[in-house]
Scaffold this active site. Structure first.
Site, PDB file in Angstrom:
ATOM      1  N   ASP A  17     -19.571 144.514 -27.099  1.00 26.70           N
ATOM      2  CA  ASP A  17     -18.876 143.616 -26.171  1.00 26.70           C
ATOM      3  C   ASP A  17     -19.349 142.177 -26.303  1.00 26.70           C
ATOM      4  OD1 ASP A  17     -18.365 146.288 -25.281  1.00 26.70           O
ATOM      5  OD2 ASP A  17     -17.718 145.479 -23.359  1.00 26.70           O
ATOM      6  N   ARG A  96     -31.384 143.474 -13.672  1.00 21.55           N
ATOM      7  CA  ARG A  96     -30.473 142.331 -13.591  1.00 21.55           C
ATOM      8  C   ARG A  96     -31.081 141.088 -12.936  1.00 21.55           C
ATOM      9  NH1 ARG A  96     -28.684 144.423 -17.715  1.00 21.55           N
ATOM     10  NH2 ARG A  96     -26.741 145.620 -17.664  1.00 21.55           N
ATOM     11  N   ASP A 125     -22.042 145.611 -12.790  1.00 28.90           N
ATOM     12  CA  ASP A 125     -22.905 144.553 -13.303  1.00 28.90           C
ATOM     13  C   ASP A 125     -22.297 143.162 -13.150  1.00 28.90           C
ATOM     14  OD1 ASP A 125     -25.205 145.847 -13.933  1.00 28.90           O
ATOM     15  OD2 ASP A 125     -24.684 146.233 -16.013  1.00 28.90           O
ATOM     16  N   SER A 181     -20.863 153.072 -24.259  1.00 29.34           N
ATOM     17  CA  SER A 181     -21.594 151.846 -23.993  1.00 29.34           C
ATOM     18  C   SER A 181     -22.977 152.206 -23.457  1.00 29.34           C
ATOM     19  CB  SER A 181     -20.842 151.006 -22.954  1.00 29.34           C
ATOM     20  OG  SER A 181     -21.594 149.874 -22.586  1.00 29.34           O
TER      21      SER A 181
END
Length: 425
Positions: A17, A96, A125, A181
């Site tokens: 991605d 994150r 996310d 993914s």
């Protein structure tokens, strides 16, 4: 060439991605810088830098964030026994905030007009990153390609991304046969998409990257000792290897190595995403699984029952939801985490564990601050109270509170002491 639309700092993973997004942003006329965070994933960073620059990034930044990831995010989550929907240990969510903070620091330094990410419009996310960006730098502008029609109409699925990567000569690990993914860090790895989107499809054996299949794990168990101070792991002892680990990052890395060897930490779940859809995800959280088992067990010996109940009902649930939903840089997170240290003051001691074929088995625990009293709890001795007398239950509560007060007084802490409440006894 399109006119320059400004400078963008892209959260770059080196995967399908973000590699395609990097090329697409350049096509759209942006000057793109690539940012990669080292949060403990197994990555060839030199190759990632070479790849990003080859695709067209003007600069590449690598930030080593492992230590702050462990000490500022992982350890408080361990202290609070954080878990989402009673299964997921929040590995992606935990990373994150430190990644976002690292990005904003670089964006400020390099004068970037925008930050960008590769999160899809259906995932969690995007929320975690963008709320973190705005919490850290309110005036920052965010480019989210998966929410831009020109992008998502052009790349209607992962097959379209794979085709674009081939056209642009962008090397990627994903294939048509293995299109899932992944997100990896020191805490865990996640797997989504591809054949995993059918919740009744068993994950193929070659998907799992970190852990040995439990049936293939060693047939002999391995025993370790975990030491905690104030609810934090301070030492791992591995007697068979004659090794000890005391550094925060080394402790977590050692637990990961042990757990991976013994097939510990796999889960396969369907969860409720923050944005309102269900998703199927597979996760490996090796060392985190061992830590959670050991920490919860030691709390059983050392933590006051009412404190534990309040923590479980409030802090654990609230902080887990805050982390999952991306509200780390928020007043509610500051409020909730402020309660953790006081809840962990007595969580000191050791836990002995046996690691065996996917299982973390507690074999014993010991603490100088243990609230367990063998004589009082014995089924062979009355020693404590008369069960038919209601004053006996009051006596039990007085013993609990007396232990708490005496513990504070012994540590020289300010406030009410045992003598103030109970006299000289």
């Amino acid at each position: 060439m399109p006119e320059n639309k400004g400078r963008v700092l892209l959260a770059y993973s080196g995967g399908l991605d973000t590699s395609c997004i990097l090329a697409w942003l350049i096509e759209e006329g942006y000057e793109v810088y690539a940012f990669m965070a080292d949060v403990g994933q197994e990555e060839d960073y030199a190759a990632a830098e070479k790849k990003a620059l080859k695709v067209g990034a003007k600069k590449f930044f690598l930030a080593d964030l492992k230590r702050e990831f462990v000490t500022e995010l992982i350890y408080p989550a361990v202290q609070a026994n954080c878990i989402y929907e009673n299964v997921y240990l929040l590995g992606t969510s935990l990373a994150r905030p430190v990644i976002a903070r690292g990005m904003i620091e670089v964006a400020d330094k390099e004068g970037c007009d925008y930050v960008s990410h590769g999160c899809t419009g259906k995932g969690n996310d995007q929320v975690r990153f963008e709320l973190a960006f705005y919490g850290l730098k309110p005036d920052i502008k965010v480019i989210a390609p998966w929410r831009i029609p020109e992008f998502y109409n052009r790349f209607a699925g992962r097959q379209a991304l794979l085709q674009y990567a081939a056209e642009q000569n962008i090397p990627v690990q994903q294939t048509v046969a293995k299109p899932w993914s992944t997100d990896e860090n020191l805490f865990h790895i996640s797997y989504e998409a591809g054949i995993l989107e059918d919740p009744n499809v068993t994950p193929p054996n070659d998907m799992w990257k970190l852990t040995t299949a439990p049936e293939d794990a060693p047939t002999s168990p391995e025993r370790i000792i975990l030491e905690f101070q104030n609810g934090l792991p301070t030492k791992v002892i591995v007697p068979e290897q004659q090794k000890e680990y005391t550094d925060a990052v080394e402790i977590f890395s050692a637990l990961n190595t042990l757990a991976r060897k013994h097939g510990i930490g796999r889960i396969d779940i369907v969860e409720n995403r923050f944005i309102g859809v269900k998703s199927r995800g597979c996760y490996e959280s090796p060392g985190a699984t061992i830590l959670r088992v050991a920490h919860m067990d030691l709390e059983g010996l050392t933590l006051d029952r009412n404190v534990r109940a309040l923590r479980d009902q409030f802090t654990t649930i609230a902080l887990s939801r805050i982390l999952y939903n991306g509200h780390y840089f928020s007043p509610e997170r500051e409020f909730v985490t402020s309660s953790i240290p006081s809840s962990q003051r007595t969580v000191n001691g050791i836990v002995r564990l046996k690691l065996y074929k996917g299982n973390t088995i507690v074999e014993g625990r010991e603490s100088s601050e243990g609230l367990y009293d063998a004589a009082q709890s014995s089924m062979d001795e009355l020693g404590g109270f008369e069960p038919t007398d209601t004053t006996g239950f009051i006596s039990i509560e007085s013993i609990r509170l007396k232990k708490w007060a005496q513990s504070k007084a012994a540590k020289g802490q300010s406030g009410v002491t045992a003598k103030d409440v109970y006299g000289s006894s």
